[in-house]
Design an enzyme around this catalytic site. Structure first.
Site, short mmCIF file in Angstrom:
data_model
loop_
_atom_site.label_atom_id
_atom_site.label_comp_id
_atom_site.label_asym_id
_atom_site.label_seq_id
_atom_site.Cartn_x
_atom_site.Cartn_y
_atom_site.Cartn_z
N SER A 114 -36.46 -19.33 6.38
CA SER A 114 -36.55 -18.20 5.45
C SER A 114 -37.80 -18.30 4.59
CB SER A 114 -35.32 -18.17 4.55
OG SER A 114 -35.48 -17.27 3.48
N TYR B 249 -29.74 -21.76 -1.28
CA TYR B 249 -30.00 -21.15 0.03
C TYR B 249 -31.34 -21.64 0.57
CZ TYR B 249 -31.36 -17.62 3.46
OH TYR B 249 -31.80 -16.99 4.60
#
Length: 339
Positions: A145, A170
């Site tokens: 990501s 995350y």
């Protein structure tokens, strides 16, 4: 033709990837745990497009076969971290390539429910790596990501940038995935290709993403929440461009001979959030009521991908203009929700 395992197959990118691979004639095994992070009806609707019906897809560890693609598309509901059932799947099918898109998504939700991120993104990814190791899978493509860059001020973001300062759990799990992949490439000679996704949007998109949230609110005459008073920019990337890039990393030979590879996959043209909203307003022909809010914990001010590495190694060329992508999303949204 390859046998390709796609985890996160009921998700936004996973669904589109399955569609593309099937059109190209490959055999696809889809896996998803269909969790309730966002409305499961949308996940089942995506699976329905693939010919996988809810009645069978909703049962854990049951293999469903597509009513559209026959034996070339199978689906199983499973938690990625299931150390009993996942190896059985690898043993049953002679999987050539794995594309791991399954993960607990969302920056903000990681503050509320950190355990879910460790279970899926760390333990689940380890389970995938171990299965690739023991069942002779030679290429693993996995979702990282743009969140790993945190609030780095070096623009555009390059893969060589230090990413040791994540600002959300995350992001920390995605950085961990990259480190874990490096270890398995080194120890077991598995080719691992990490893709740092930037903001992906388009038809069948996620309801927790800005594109969906804004469209839904504007059409319902509700205010949209604009964080950091709109002083944000994102590298919005259309789903078709993303999938084309993913397919290339799955199937093409790379110009890079290293087993461990890491790439940004984005548009390379960041858009100011207020400009993005203005483009959406034009397509909807409605002016949004904007609720200006401060910055959210764990969020970043800007994302901007340098995609030169992926362009060189895999001939990646994003082409969709933001205005065109917004138009396609709104068209899908209105059709799907009968507006």
């Amino acid at each position: 033709m390859k046998i390709i395992l796609v985890t996160g197959a009921a998700g936004f990118i996973g669904y589109h990837l399955c569609e593309t691979l099937l059109k190209q004639g490959h055999f696809v095994i889809g896996l998803d745990n269909i969790n309730n992070y966002y409305e499961v009806s949308l996940k089942y609707a995506r699976l329905h497009q693939l010919g996988i019906e809810k009645e069978s897809a909703s049962v854990f560890s049951k293999i469903s076969e597509s009513t559209v693609h026959g034996s070339r598309m199978k689906f199983i509901r499973m938690n990625l971290e299931d150390r009993i059932e996942l190896p059985k799947l690898f043993k049953l099918y002679n999987i050539d390539i794995v594309c791991n898109l399954a993960a607990q998504a969302g920056v903000r939700y990681s503050i509320e429910n950190p355990e879910a991120y460790i279970d899926s993104n760390i333990n689940g990814f380890l389970n995938i790596l171990e299965c690739c190791r023991h069942y002779n899978v030679k290429r693993l493509v996995y979702a990282s990501s743009s969140s790993v860059y945190g609030n780095t001020e070096k623009i555009p973001f390059e893969e060589t940038t230090n990413v040791d300062l994540p600002i959300s759990l995350y992001a920390a799990t995605k950085k961990s995935n990259e480190l874990m992949a490096h270890t398995y490439s080194h120890l077991y000679k598995i080719e691992t290709i990490g893709l740092r996704f930037f903001t992906v949007y388009g038809p069948w998109g996620r309801p927790d993403m800005a594109m969906f949230l804004f469209t839904d609110a504007i059409l319902k005459n509700k205010p949209i929440h604009v964080f950091n008073n709109g002083n944000l920019s994102r590298d919005f990337t259309y789903i078709d461009d993303i999938v084309e890039g993913v397919v290339s990393t799955l199937l093409k030979d790379s110009k890079n001979s290293n087993l461990y590879k890491l790439y940004n996959i984005g548009n390379g043209k960041p858009v100011q959030l207020l400009d993005f909203i203005e483009s959406l307003e034009k397509v909807l022909e409605i002016t949004a009521t904007k609720n200006m809010l401060p910055m959210q914990d764990g969020d970043v001010y800007q994302t901007f991908a340098s995609t030169s590495k992926l362009e060189y190694d895999f001939e990646y060329k994003p082409q969709t203009k933001v205005g065109d992508g917004i138009y396609e999303f709104v068209k899908w949204y209105k059709n799907f929700y009968n507006i």
